[in-house]
Design a protein around this motif. Sequence first.
Motif, PDB file in Angstrom:
ATOM      1  N   GLN A  36       0.828  -1.201   0.000  1.00 27.07           N
ATOM      2  CA  GLN A  36       0.000   0.000   0.000  1.00 27.07           C
ATOM      3  C   GLN A  36       0.866   1.257   0.000  1.00 27.07           C
ATOM      4  O   GLN A  36       2.024   1.222  -0.397  1.00 27.07           O
ATOM      5  CB  GLN A  36      -0.938  -0.038   1.209  1.00 27.07           C
ATOM      6  CG  GLN A  36      -1.788  -1.281   1.285  1.00 27.07           C
ATOM      7  CD  GLN A  36      -2.625  -1.512   0.033  1.00 27.07           C
ATOM      8  OE1 GLN A  36      -3.348  -0.612  -0.420  1.00 27.07           O
ATOM      9  NE2 GLN A  36      -2.542  -2.703  -0.551  1.00 27.07           N
ATOM     10  N   ILE A  37       0.316   2.368   0.444  1.00 27.25           N
ATOM     11  CA  ILE A  37       1.005   3.656   0.461  1.00 27.25           C
ATOM     12  C   ILE A  37       1.550   3.923   1.858  1.00 27.25           C
ATOM     13  O   ILE A  37       0.860   3.699   2.858  1.00 27.25           O
ATOM     14  CB  ILE A  37       0.056   4.787   0.043  1.00 27.25           C
ATOM     15  CG1 ILE A  37      -0.470   4.549  -1.387  1.00 27.25           C
ATOM     16  CG2 ILE A  37       0.758   6.150   0.128  1.00 27.25           C
ATOM     17  CD1 ILE A  37      -1.568   5.508  -1.794  1.00 27.25           C
ATOM     18  N   ASN A  51      -4.901  10.387   6.541  1.00 20.00           N
ATOM     19  CA  ASN A  51      -6.076   9.533   6.356  1.00 20.00           C
ATOM     20  C   ASN A  51      -7.370  10.317   6.494  1.00 20.00           C
ATOM     21  O   ASN A  51      -8.313  10.116   5.718  1.00 20.00           O
ATOM     22  CB  ASN A  51      -6.038   8.373   7.356  1.00 20.00           C
ATOM     23  CG  ASN A  51      -5.125   7.261   6.893  1.00 20.00           C
ATOM     24  OD1 ASN A  51      -5.395   6.587   5.915  1.00 20.00           O
ATOM     25  ND2 ASN A  51      -4.013   7.078   7.588  1.00 20.00           N
ATOM     26  N   ILE A  59     -11.080   9.793  -1.216  1.00 21.65           N
ATOM     27  CA  ILE A  59     -10.043   8.953  -1.824  1.00 21.65           C
ATOM     28  C   ILE A  59      -9.988   7.612  -1.107  1.00 21.65           C
ATOM     29  O   ILE A  59      -9.746   7.544   0.103  1.00 21.65           O
ATOM     30  CB  ILE A  59      -8.675   9.653  -1.761  1.00 21.65           C
ATOM     31  CG1 ILE A  59      -8.701  10.897  -2.645  1.00 21.65           C
ATOM     32  CG2 ILE A  59      -7.553   8.710  -2.185  1.00 21.65           C
ATOM     33  CD1 ILE A  59      -7.444  11.741  -2.567  1.00 21.65           C
ATOM     34  N   ASP A  60     -10.233   6.565  -1.841  1.00 21.70           N
ATOM     35  CA  ASP A  60     -10.253   5.218  -1.276  1.00 21.70           C
ATOM     36  C   ASP A  60      -8.867   4.597  -1.435  1.00 21.70           C
ATOM     37  O   ASP A  60      -8.589   3.900  -2.406  1.00 21.70           O
ATOM     38  CB  ASP A  60     -11.303   4.370  -1.991  1.00 21.70           C
ATOM     39  CG  ASP A  60     -11.437   2.984  -1.377  1.00 21.70           C
ATOM     40  OD1 ASP A  60     -10.979   2.791  -0.232  1.00 21.70           O
ATOM     41  OD2 ASP A  60     -11.979   2.085  -2.049  1.00 21.70           O
ATOM     42  N   ALA A  61      -8.003   4.886  -0.488  1.00 21.56           N
ATOM     43  CA  ALA A  61      -6.636   4.358  -0.537  1.00 21.56           C
ATOM     44  C   ALA A  61      -6.210   3.977   0.872  1.00 21.56           C
ATOM     45  O   ALA A  61      -6.618   4.599   1.850  1.00 21.56           O
ATOM     46  CB  ALA A  61      -5.678   5.404  -1.108  1.00 21.56           C
ATOM     47  N   ILE A  63      -3.464   4.140   3.407  1.00 20.63           N
ATOM     48  CA  ILE A  63      -2.259   4.936   3.652  1.00 20.63           C
ATOM     49  C   ILE A  63      -1.822   4.743   5.099  1.00 20.63           C
ATOM     50  O   ILE A  63      -2.588   5.003   6.027  1.00 20.63           O
ATOM     51  CB  ILE A  63      -2.504   6.435   3.385  1.00 20.63           C
ATOM     52  CG1 ILE A  63      -3.059   6.651   1.965  1.00 20.63           C
ATOM     53  CG2 ILE A  63      -1.216   7.230   3.585  1.00 20.63           C
ATOM     54  CD1 ILE A  63      -3.481   8.078   1.681  1.00 20.63           C
ATOM     55  N   LYS A  91       4.336   2.260  -2.578  1.00 22.54           N
ATOM     56  CA  LYS A  91       4.591   3.678  -2.804  1.00 22.54           C
ATOM     57  C   LYS A  91       5.003   4.307  -1.469  1.00 22.54           C
ATOM     58  O   LYS A  91       4.330   4.112  -0.460  1.00 22.54           O
ATOM     59  CB  LYS A  91       3.337   4.345  -3.360  1.00 22.54           C
ATOM     60  CG  LYS A  91       3.508   5.773  -3.809  1.00 22.54           C
ATOM     61  CD  LYS A  91       2.204   6.322  -4.400  1.00 22.54           C
ATOM     62  CE  LYS A  91       1.853   5.691  -5.737  1.00 22.54           C
ATOM     63  NZ  LYS A  91       0.691   6.371  -6.374  1.00 22.54           N
ATOM     64  N   LYS A 219      -1.998  15.263  -4.034  1.00 19.16           N
ATOM     65  CA  LYS A 219      -2.949  14.166  -4.236  1.00 19.16           C
ATOM     66  C   LYS A 219      -2.752  13.469  -5.577  1.00 19.16           C
ATOM     67  O   LYS A 219      -3.001  12.258  -5.697  1.00 19.16           O
ATOM     68  CB  LYS A 219      -4.387  14.643  -4.097  1.00 19.16           C
ATOM     69  CG  LYS A 219      -4.861  15.619  -5.146  1.00 19.16           C
ATOM     70  CD  LYS A 219      -6.298  16.031  -4.880  1.00 19.16           C
ATOM     71  CE  LYS A 219      -6.793  17.007  -5.939  1.00 19.16           C
ATOM     72  NZ  LYS A 219      -8.206  17.427  -5.700  1.00 19.16           N
ATOM     73  N   ILE A 222      -0.462  10.656  -5.081  1.00 22.83           N
ATOM     74  CA  ILE A 222      -1.089   9.547  -4.349  1.00 22.83           C
ATOM     75  C   ILE A 222      -1.950   8.721  -5.291  1.00 22.83           C
ATOM     76  O   ILE A 222      -1.996   7.491  -5.213  1.00 22.83           O
ATOM     77  CB  ILE A 222      -1.939  10.098  -3.196  1.00 22.83           C
ATOM     78  CG1 ILE A 222      -1.022  10.731  -2.133  1.00 22.83           C
ATOM     79  CG2 ILE A 222      -2.798   9.009  -2.566  1.00 22.83           C
ATOM     80  CD1 ILE A 222      -1.767  11.468  -1.037  1.00 22.83           C
ATOM     81  N   LEU A 223      -2.605   9.391  -6.227  1.00 23.16           N
ATOM     82  CA  LEU A 223      -3.562   8.718  -7.111  1.00 23.16           C
ATOM     83  C   LEU A 223      -2.907   8.090  -8.342  1.00 23.16           C
ATOM     84  O   LEU A 223      -3.495   7.210  -8.963  1.00 23.16           O
ATOM     85  CB  LEU A 223      -4.642   9.720  -7.555  1.00 23.16           C
ATOM     86  CG  LEU A 223      -5.552  10.243  -6.433  1.00 23.16           C
ATOM     87  CD1 LEU A 223      -6.455  11.349  -6.966  1.00 23.16           C
ATOM     88  CD2 LEU A 223      -6.373   9.117  -5.839  1.00 23.16           C
TER      89      LEU A 223
END
Length: 224
Positions: A36-37, A51, A59-61, A63, A91, A219, A222-223
């Motif tokens: 993940q990030i 977060n 944003i569904d990530a 982190i 990442k 962002k 991140i994306l």
Amino acid sequence: MSDKKAEDILADLFQREKRDKLERYRHLNRYVKKGQILFTGSSLMEQFPVNEIAMTYGIDAVIYNRGIGGYTIPEMLDSMDEQIFALEPAKIFINIGTNDISREDETIEMLVADYRKVLLQIKERLPEAEVYMMAYYPVNVIVAENQPWQGAKRAAELRLQRLEEANHAVKELAAEFDYHFIDVNKGLTDENGQTRKELSIDGIHMWSDAYEIIFENMKKYILE
């Protein structure tokens, strides 16, 4: 109690706090989702409410934040498993070295040598990871001058003096390792190039308002 004795007690407490955070990370890392990030570094990363801001943006990530307040690059080198490798991130966003360039005896050569050791380990153990090396944030010397923390003003002054050279050195390191150097500071500074007063807590650290600006600037990384 003498001032020296009080300083020693505070220093011991600070070191214990850092050890406690590292131990908490060891436990947290047992349950992370790999690949993940990751956000990692010192206090300016630890205090990034990434977060909460990401949720606000929808944003569904996944982190993870593994920043530790007060950390220098040599301390990170002793904590690479807890702060990076145990998570096996795909990442990595890294912001480390602020405390290093805030010390009287630090040089840019020392900063680069230590930072290179971090990157060499990442390159060897996580060769597929995308690494984003973040530019150092600005400071506000006037705000720092008005803090009860002895030495705050001097730390801010040193960092301001070294900021441009340090960022240039980190940018060159990023190119050397084929990593990304990102400057996400647009909107943080006043007409003098220092952190806007309303965004600064103590001249060095920043309110969440500043991180909203930073997140807006970053962002896309991140994306992507």
